[in-house]
Write a protein that holds these residues in place. Structure first.
Motif, PDB file in Angstrom:
ATOM      1  N   ASP A   1       0.803  -1.239   0.000  1.00 41.96           N
ATOM      2  CA  ASP A   1       0.000   0.000   0.000  1.00 41.96           C
ATOM      3  C   ASP A   1       0.830   1.282   0.000  1.00 41.96           C
ATOM      4  O   ASP A   1       0.338   2.342   0.380  1.00 41.96           O
ATOM      5  N   VAL A   2       2.090   1.188  -0.366  1.00 41.24           N
ATOM      6  CA  VAL A   2       2.952   2.384  -0.387  1.00 41.24           C
ATOM      7  C   VAL A   2       3.581   2.531  -1.771  1.00 41.24           C
ATOM      8  O   VAL A   2       4.206   1.596  -2.279  1.00 41.24           O
ATOM      9  N   ILE A   3       3.393   3.722  -2.373  1.00 41.12           N
ATOM     10  CA  ILE A   3       3.939   3.980  -3.710  1.00 41.12           C
ATOM     11  C   ILE A   3       4.839   5.205  -3.656  1.00 41.12           C
ATOM     12  O   ILE A   3       4.502   6.212  -3.008  1.00 41.12           O
ATOM     13  N   ALA A   4       5.991   5.126  -4.353  1.00 35.85           N
ATOM     14  CA  ALA A   4       6.857   6.308  -4.517  1.00 35.85           C
ATOM     15  C   ALA A   4       6.478   6.976  -5.833  1.00 35.85           C
ATOM     16  O   ALA A   4       6.417   6.310  -6.875  1.00 35.85           O
ATOM     17  N   PHE A   5       6.199   8.289  -5.770  1.00 36.43           N
ATOM     18  CA  PHE A   5       5.826   9.066  -6.963  1.00 36.43           C
ATOM     19  C   PHE A   5       6.967  10.025  -7.274  1.00 36.43           C
ATOM     20  O   PHE A   5       7.372  10.784  -6.392  1.00 36.43           O
ATOM     21  N   GLU A   6       7.440  10.022  -8.520  1.00 31.89           N
ATOM     22  CA  GLU A   6       8.496  10.986  -8.879  1.00 31.89           C
ATOM     23  C   GLU A   6       7.947  11.945  -9.928  1.00 31.89           C
ATOM     24  O   GLU A   6       7.353  11.523 -10.937  1.00 31.89           O
ATOM     25  N   PHE A   7       8.151  13.245  -9.684  1.00 33.40           N
ATOM     26  CA  PHE A   7       7.626  14.286 -10.581  1.00 33.40           C
ATOM     27  C   PHE A   7       8.778  15.103 -11.159  1.00 33.40           C
ATOM     28  O   PHE A   7       9.794  15.309 -10.479  1.00 33.40           O
ATOM     29  N   GLU A   8       8.573  15.608 -12.387  1.00 31.62           N
ATOM     30  CA  GLU A   8       9.515  16.600 -12.917  1.00 31.62           C
ATOM     31  C   GLU A   8       8.729  17.875 -13.240  1.00 31.62           C
ATOM     32  O   GLU A   8       7.517  17.813 -13.496  1.00 31.62           O
ATOM     33  N   PRO A   9       9.398  19.043 -13.231  1.00 34.06           N
ATOM     34  CA  PRO A   9       8.666  20.284 -13.488  1.00 34.06           C
ATOM     35  C   PRO A   9       8.003  20.240 -14.863  1.00 34.06           C
ATOM     36  O   PRO A   9       8.584  19.731 -15.819  1.00 34.06           O
ATOM     37  N   ALA A  10       6.773  20.790 -14.951  1.00 36.02           N
ATOM     38  CA  ALA A  10       6.086  20.824 -16.244  1.00 36.02           C
ATOM     39  C   ALA A  10       6.093  22.230 -16.825  1.00 36.02           C
ATOM     40  O   ALA A  10       5.448  22.498 -17.833  1.00 36.02           O
ATOM     41  N   ASP A  11       6.791  23.170 -16.158  1.00 36.37           N
ATOM     42  CA  ASP A  11       7.001  24.502 -16.756  1.00 36.37           C
ATOM     43  C   ASP A  11       8.378  24.997 -16.300  1.00 36.37           C
ATOM     44  O   ASP A  11       9.145  24.210 -15.711  1.00 36.37           O
ATOM     45  N   ASP A  12       8.677  26.267 -16.545  1.00 37.13           N
ATOM     46  CA  ASP A  12      10.036  26.702 -16.203  1.00 37.13           C
ATOM     47  C   ASP A  12      10.101  27.527 -14.914  1.00 37.13           C
ATOM     48  O   ASP A  12      10.999  28.334 -14.731  1.00 37.13           O
ATOM     49  N   THR A  13       9.143  27.288 -13.996  1.00 36.87           N
ATOM     50  CA  THR A  13       9.202  27.957 -12.686  1.00 36.87           C
ATOM     51  C   THR A  13      10.504  27.554 -11.979  1.00 36.87           C
ATOM     52  O   THR A  13      10.769  26.355 -11.838  1.00 36.87           O
ATOM     53  N   PRO A  14      11.294  28.534 -11.506  1.00 39.60           N
ATOM     54  CA  PRO A  14      12.531  28.160 -10.791  1.00 39.60           C
ATOM     55  C   PRO A  14      12.201  27.333  -9.550  1.00 39.60           C
ATOM     56  O   PRO A  14      11.204  27.590  -8.869  1.00 39.60           O
TER      57      PRO A  14
ATOM     58  N   HIS B   1      13.953  17.198  -9.412  1.00 44.47           N
ATOM     59  CA  HIS B   1      12.684  16.454  -9.358  1.00 44.47           C
ATOM     60  C   HIS B   1      12.063  16.590  -7.970  1.00 44.47           C
ATOM     61  O   HIS B   1      12.713  17.057  -7.044  1.00 44.47           O
ATOM     62  N   ARG B   2      10.817  16.160  -7.861  1.00 38.19           N
ATOM     63  CA  ARG B   2      10.165  16.066  -6.556  1.00 38.19           C
ATOM     64  C   ARG B   2       9.716  14.611  -6.397  1.00 38.19           C
ATOM     65  O   ARG B   2       9.014  14.087  -7.275  1.00 38.19           O
ATOM     66  N   ARG B   3      10.131  13.979  -5.278  1.00 35.27           N
ATOM     67  CA  ARG B   3       9.745  12.581  -5.056  1.00 35.27           C
ATOM     68  C   ARG B   3       9.062  12.475  -3.691  1.00 35.27           C
ATOM     69  O   ARG B   3       9.557  13.030  -2.700  1.00 35.27           O
ATOM     70  N   VAL B   4       7.933  11.789  -3.669  1.00 29.39           N
ATOM     71  CA  VAL B   4       7.212  11.581  -2.409  1.00 29.39           C
ATOM     72  C   VAL B   4       6.822  10.113  -2.309  1.00 29.39           C
ATOM     73  O   VAL B   4       6.660   9.432  -3.326  1.00 29.39           O
ATOM     74  N   VAL B   5       6.687   9.645  -1.073  1.00 32.86           N
ATOM     75  CA  VAL B   5       6.332   8.246  -0.823  1.00 32.86           C
ATOM     76  C   VAL B   5       5.015   8.264  -0.062  1.00 32.86           C
ATOM     77  O   VAL B   5       4.930   8.863   1.017  1.00 32.86           O
ATOM     78  N   ILE B   6       4.000   7.642  -0.657  1.00 32.50           N
ATOM     79  CA  ILE B   6       2.642   7.846  -0.132  1.00 32.50           C
ATOM     80  C   ILE B   6       1.977   6.516   0.249  1.00 32.50           C
ATOM     81  O   ILE B   6       1.893   5.593  -0.567  1.00 32.50           O
ATOM     82  N   ARG B   7       1.518   6.472   1.494  1.00 28.69           N
ATOM     83  CA  ARG B   7       0.753   5.291   1.932  1.00 28.69           C
ATOM     84  C   ARG B   7      -0.720   5.538   1.647  1.00 28.69           C
ATOM     85  O   ARG B   7      -1.241   6.624   1.931  1.00 28.69           O
TER      86      ARG B   7
END
Ligand code: FAD
Ligand code: HEM
Length: 394
Positions: free
Chosen positions: A167-180, A215-221
């Motif tokens: 029941d725990v998933i790691a989600f990895e995101f990358e920016p979808a625009d050029d916000t610093p 990137h932004r990575r979060v681990v979610i139960r």
């Protein structure tokens, strides 16, 4: 500082206000959400309203603030203010909204107290409210100013979704625009906005764990009774875009050299993994004791990474408690009487897990000689401990 005129009025009425808060709070929120239904779209968690944790936290903190001012006229409760300001900024709260809360909270107080809400009483509590609001607004302005951009939320694309425990998933995101991007401090969290079934947005906080730079990575139960995590687990897929806040949170690793005790239970591993990653990257020589409690090895989020990081640190050890017999170093709940902990007098402890786990552990740590002021914690929900447990200040 509270004025000489208001002080005696607050002294006389703090008892009744504190006692009436449970009755005042529902009326305050009912009136505010009637007037401003948009606050339930992206700002307040509907579940924390329903399960009662947040309502008491907000109004209760004003009584706790008043009580602090009476006992310590020359200072503010910095720990409480900081925690609230970080939470507010992670949600994108702006100063104008303080008049909204004021209007509806004071309307509810006046209705509840009736004739007892004399102009003197209202003026004194008004002063307390604005002292607290002004302190928060100032802190929040400072926190926004530290960010690399001036937006509250930016779009991020989900690039991977990885099962890491039951029941725990790691989600990895990358920016979808050029916000610093602001570089997070290990232990900080972001707010993620998710559109739920009826089309409104619900915000939830998630601790950032180590990821590729940028990137932004979060681990979610997944909470099966929850509103947001089942959607993240089941309906959000690679390529989807979500709105994510800048990083916030003040439960972060100190720069010192003292011994560290890092304790987690269940999904509470997320800040601990970030701390260990930073220590490993710095080649830290600090003495580190990691304690983890879980149902079973299969449910332990981040087991592999924690084992690897602890192995890579020269002075680190890890001790586990598993409810499933034969799976941990010890069986059942975390119990420090079962281990021979060599506690230095300047040890700093961090804990993250369910509140009963942290309350029990705090007492055990104090018994083992860790000074109370060195014990820090992160709560995965509105903090009802800091405000209502004076013993915690010991
Ligand atoms: P919610 O919808 O928020 O529901 C939570 C609970 O409220 C449910 O279990 C349910 O029992 C109760 N509830 C809901 N509706 C009702 C109702 N009508 N009546 C009574 N009770 C009700 N989580 C992670 O997984 N990983 C992290 O790294 C992480 N980091 C966090 C960091 C911080 C600083 C904070 C504050 C929280 C963090 N969390 C983390 C927790 C996360 O933000 C969510 O609170 C959690 O995942 C549950 O979200 P949800 O929307 O699924 O459940
Ligand atoms: C959270 C206090 C003003 C919106 C909180 C918490 C406290 C608090 C104690 C819980 C923090 C935690 O432990 O997580 C206050 C005080 C205020 C104030 C004392 C005024 C002086 C506001 C305003 C808004 C707001 C003006 C917006 C209209 C929120 C939201 C949360 C929060 C959305 C997150 C809680 C959730 O949904 O679960 N606040 N607050 N607050 N506050 Fe405030």
């Amino acid at each position: 500082m509270l004025s000489e005129k208001s002080r005696p009025v607050i002294e006389q009425t703090i008892g009744v206000i504190a006692e009436r808060i449970p009755a005042i709070t529902p009326e305050f929120y009912k009136s505010m959400f009637n007037a401003r239904p948009d606050l339930l779209d992206g700002m307040f968690s509907r579940s924390n309203q329903k399960n009662g944790t947040q309502p008491q936290a907000l109004a209760g903190s004003i009584a706790a603030f008043a009580s602090h001012l009476l006992k310590n006229p020359d200072s503010y409760p910095d720990e409480v203010l900081s925690r609230v300001a970080h939470k507010h900024t992670s949600l994108g709260l702006l100063p104008d909204e303080y008049s909204t809360v004021h209007e509806h909270l004071f309307g509810a107080i006046a209705a509840d107290l009736g004739d007892a809400a004399t102009p003197e009483v209202v003026a004194a509590w008004d002063e307390v409210y604005w002292l607290m609001a002004d302190a928060l607004i100032k802190l929040e302005k400072g926190l926004y100013g530290q960010q690399a951009n001036d937006v509250m939320f930016a779009p991020f694309k989900l690039i991977s979704k990885e099962d890491i425990a039951k029941d725990v998933i790691a989600f990895e995101f990358e920016p979808a625009d050029d916000t610093p991007l602001t570089r997070p401090i290990p232990g900080q969290y972001v707010t993620i906005q998710v559109k739920v079934k009826d089309g409104i947005r619900q915000p939830r906080q998630f601790t950032l764990v180590p990821s590729q730079e940028g990137h932004r990575r979060v681990v979610i139960r997944k909470d099966p009774q929850g509103e947001v995590t089942p959607i993240l687990h089941e309906d959000i897929n690679e390529g989807d875009i979500l709105e994510i806040s800048n990083p916030y949170g003040d439960v972060v690793l100190d720069e010192g050299h003292s011994a560290l005790l890092l304790a987690s239970a269940g999904i509470g591993t997320t800040p601990i993994v970030s701390f260990l990653d930073r220590l490993a990257k710095e080649g830290s020589q600090r003495k580190v004791t990691v304690l983890h409690a879980d149902h079973s090895l299969g449910r332990w989020p981040g087991r592999q990474i924690m084992e690897r990081l602890v192995d890579s640190l020269p002075n680190a050890q890890m001790i586990t408690w598993m409810e499933t017999p034969g799976e941990g170093d010890h069986e059942g709940f975390m119990d420090l009487s079962e281990v021979d902990l060599d506690v230095d007098e300047d040890t700093t402890a961090f804990m993250c897990g369910p509140l009963p786990f942290m309350k029990g552990l705090r007492s055990q740590l104090i018994e083992k000689g860790v000074p109370g002021r060195n014990i820090h914690y992160e709560i995965f929900g509105p903090d009802q401990w800091m405000l209502h447990d004076e013993a915690r200040q010991a």
